[in-house]
Design an enzyme around this catalytic site. Structure first.
Site, PDB file in Angstrom:
ATOM      1  N   GLY A   9     -10.222  62.998  -7.708  1.00  0.00           N
ATOM      2  CA  GLY A   9      -9.676  61.990  -8.618  1.00  0.00           C
ATOM      3  C   GLY A   9     -10.649  60.869  -8.889  1.00  0.00           C
ATOM      4  N   LEU A  10     -11.194  60.818 -10.105  1.00  0.00           N
ATOM      5  CA  LEU A  10     -12.210  59.821 -10.446  1.00  0.00           C
ATOM      6  C   LEU A  10     -11.758  58.922 -11.591  1.00  0.00           C
ATOM      7  CD1 LEU A  10     -15.377  62.076 -10.107  1.00  0.00           C
ATOM      8  CD2 LEU A  10     -14.656  60.257  -8.547  1.00  0.00           C
ATOM      9  N   ALA A  76       0.719  59.327  -8.566  1.00  0.00           N
ATOM     10  CA  ALA A  76       1.814  59.640  -7.640  1.00  0.00           C
ATOM     11  C   ALA A  76       2.840  60.537  -8.308  1.00  0.00           C
ATOM     12  CB  ALA A  76       2.465  58.350  -7.157  1.00  0.00           C
ATOM     13  N   ASN A 102      -0.275  55.511  -5.036  1.00  0.00           N
ATOM     14  CA  ASN A 102       0.928  54.703  -4.777  1.00  0.00           C
ATOM     15  C   ASN A 102       2.154  55.596  -4.644  1.00  0.00           C
ATOM     16  OD1 ASN A 102       0.386  51.994  -4.400  1.00  0.00           O
ATOM     17  ND2 ASN A 102       0.245  51.560  -6.588  1.00  0.00           N
ATOM     18  N   SER A 128      -4.774  48.327  -1.438  1.00  0.00           N
ATOM     19  CA  SER A 128      -4.542  47.169  -2.307  1.00  0.00           C
ATOM     20  C   SER A 128      -5.847  46.443  -2.585  1.00  0.00           C
ATOM     21  CB  SER A 128      -3.548  46.196  -1.678  1.00  0.00           C
ATOM     22  OG  SER A 128      -3.377  45.068  -2.519  1.00  0.00           O
ATOM     23  N   LYS A 183       2.638  49.383   2.066  1.00  0.00           N
ATOM     24  CA  LYS A 183       2.027  49.067   0.773  1.00  0.00           C
ATOM     25  C   LYS A 183       3.092  48.743  -0.265  1.00  0.00           C
ATOM     26  CE  LYS A 183      -1.052  48.824  -2.558  1.00  0.00           C
ATOM     27  NZ  LYS A 183      -0.392  49.134  -3.817  1.00  0.00           N
ATOM     28  N   ASN A 187       3.519  45.287  -2.363  1.00  0.00           N
ATOM     29  CA  ASN A 187       3.654  45.150  -3.808  1.00  0.00           C
ATOM     30  C   ASN A 187       4.916  44.379  -4.183  1.00  0.00           C
ATOM     31  OD1 ASN A 187       1.390  46.779  -3.815  1.00  0.00           O
ATOM     32  ND2 ASN A 187       2.113  48.085  -5.452  1.00  0.00           N
ATOM     33  N   GLU A 190       4.081  40.918  -3.828  1.00  0.00           N
ATOM     34  CA  GLU A 190       3.212  40.616  -4.976  1.00  0.00           C
ATOM     35  C   GLU A 190       4.045  40.300  -6.211  1.00  0.00           C
ATOM     36  OE1 GLU A 190       0.560  43.494  -7.755  1.00  0.00           O
ATOM     37  OE2 GLU A 190       0.030  43.524  -5.615  1.00  0.00           O
TER      38      GLU A 190
END
Length: 482
Positions: A9-10, A76, A102, A128, A183, A187, A190
């Site tokens: 995955g880039l 995801a 995520n 994160s 995580k 969020n 956040e």
């Protein structure tokens, strides 16, 4: 040289994380579903560096020494399951798959159990810091198969952000979906932080009538004190940013906020655990309301509000705004950590809250100066039921209360929407109330549904029912629960 890790995955986060690994001395075998993306990376930012091209998943697995470590940075959901299935035929028992996306923590737990039955270790890690953090040092929250952690730890330690005291912002969280759960809560906090900052900005502009330049000065000053944090810092930068014609760019950004779902997941988890995550959930709903731009435009014409301006001493009120933001920020973290505590008990994760606070001190979006204080609070009193009960934060909230209450009162009087600031204050008032009007709710439930109630003059756990109408008898609907 054999690659240290395989990478799938880039996209933006994946590309930057892979570059971070390579910069820290690791050789990375890279693969991407779209070959053009893979080749563009290797001929661009990855050119001449310790990257090894893998055109297929089979080639990726063949390049890696046993036991293999393969990290996925993909969208995801079902895509993660699909890649796992495609990768499995090329792996051996004892190999490790790491999901850095995520993902929902329930999916992570399910995947760990599924792969364990096939002898494959699985780590779901929260990451994160956004694009910049992925490249220069994120906060990493790994969880899952702990036996896989010793081999991965040197890589994560090297690429993670470093806190002001030099400690790496990476630490093992717990089994199952613990890493992605932590995580997710990060969020959620956040979401809360961003909402209360936006509400304070709105009060400054709409009620105090301050210019963007003045607001930038205020947020810059605040960022040198108790409110020192990444989000306060970037708020100052945003307020100072000008469009091509010299006007504030912020005023040309449509007031319709997007979201990717982790805030909603946090709210759902809180409901599942029976935890009052009021500020964070209000922050999610505030984004939902903002997205209804066309409907709000119609409503603004149907329900016009009188524009009111503040008439008192601006500097005094700015001090109150500071206190309101600080107090609500404490509540945001307190509610998040309470959810972590209760979920840890439910899932048997044995989360280390002091450690979590420490790995959030650098790299991540919610990094704040007072995370050291949070770590100290949990380290000194590990069984703390809620952060606000610690001596330090209790004192800070009581000190800020007057300004906080004043700001909420003034903003509501001016018809300014402040759902997060107000709900945080309401939660605080409810949390510190020995008695609440829930006795009326329980009486109503028993009246119409025979749901029973407890009595103040009898021990907890005993259930009672009243035949309120004289026609209901003694039959009840079941066991009373809270």
């Amino acid at each position: 040289m054999k690659p240290d890790i395989g990478f799938i995955g880039l996209a933006v986060m994946g590309e930057n994380l892979a570059l971070n690994m390579e910069r820290n001395g690791f050789t990375v075998a890279v693969h991407n579903k779209t070959t053009a993306t893979l080749d563009r990376f290797l001929e661009g930012r990855g050119k001449g560096k310790r990257f090894v091209r893998a055109a297929t998943l089979a080639e990726l697995a063949a390049l890696l020494p046993a036991p293999r470590m393969v990290m996925m940075m993909i969208k995801a959901g079902s895509a993660v399951d699909q890649v796992i299935e495609q990768l499995l035929p090329h792996l051996d028992r004892g190999d490790t798959i790491i999901d850095g996306g995520n993902s929902n923590f329930n999916d992570t737990s399910r995947r760990q159990d599924y792969l364990a039955g096939r002898g494959i270790r699985f780590i779901g890690t929260g990451i994160s810091g956004g694009e910049e953090g992925a490249l220069n040092g994120p906060s990493l929250m790994p969880g899952g198969s702990k036996e896989a952690w010793p081999a991965l730890e040197p890589i994560f330690t090297a690429i993670s952000a470093k806190a002001p005291d030099g400690a790496p912002c990476s630490a093992w969280v717990g089994g199952g979906g613990a890493g992605h759960f932590v995580k997710m809560v990060h969020n959620g906090i956040e979401y809360g932080d961003m909402q209360i900052v936006s509400e304070i900005y709105w009060i400054m502009q709409e009620y105090l009538g301050l210019s963007h330049h003045r607001m930038r000065e205020i947020f810059t000053r605040w960022n040198r004190g108790k409110l020192d944090s990444y989000l306060i810092g970037i708020t100052a930068d945003i307020l100072g940013y000008q469009d091509a014609d010299g006007e504030p760019l912020l005023e040309r950004i449509l007031d319709a906020a997007g979201q990717k779902g982790t805030g909603k997941w946090t709210g759902i988890a809180a409901l599942d655990e029976g935890t009052p995550l009021t500020l964070i959930v209000e922050s999610v709903f505030a984004r939902c309301l903002s997205a209804q731009k066309d409907t709000r435009r119609l409503a603004s014409r149907r329900f016009p509000r009188e524009r009111r301006r503040f008439t008192g001493d601006v500097e005094t009120f700015l001090g109150r705004l500071h206190d309101a933001l600080y107090a609500a920020k404490i509540v945001s973290y307190a509610q998040g950590f309470e959810l972590l505590r209760i979920a840890s008990e439910t899932h048997g994760w044995d989360l280390d809250f002091a450690s979590i606070a420490r790995i959030w001190r650098g790299g991540c979006i919610i990094r704040s100066a007072f995370l050291d204080r949070i770590a100290e609070a949990f380290a000194s009193e590990g069984s703390l039921p809620n952060l606000v009960l610690s001596p330090y934060f209790a004192k800070e909230l009581l000190s800020a209360e007057e300004g906080w209450r004043s700001v909420v009162t003034e903003a509501m009087g001016a018809a300014l929407p402040i759902p997060a600031l107000a709900s945080a204050l309401s939660w605080f008032d409810g949390f510190r109330s020995e008695r609440l009007p829930a006795n009326m709710i329980q009486a109503q439930r028993d009246y119409f549904g025979a749901h029973t109630y407890e009595r103040t003059d009898r021990p907890r756990g005993e259930s009672f029912h009243t035949d309120w109408t004289g026609r209901g008898g003694s039959t009840t609907s079941g066991t009373y629960s809270v």
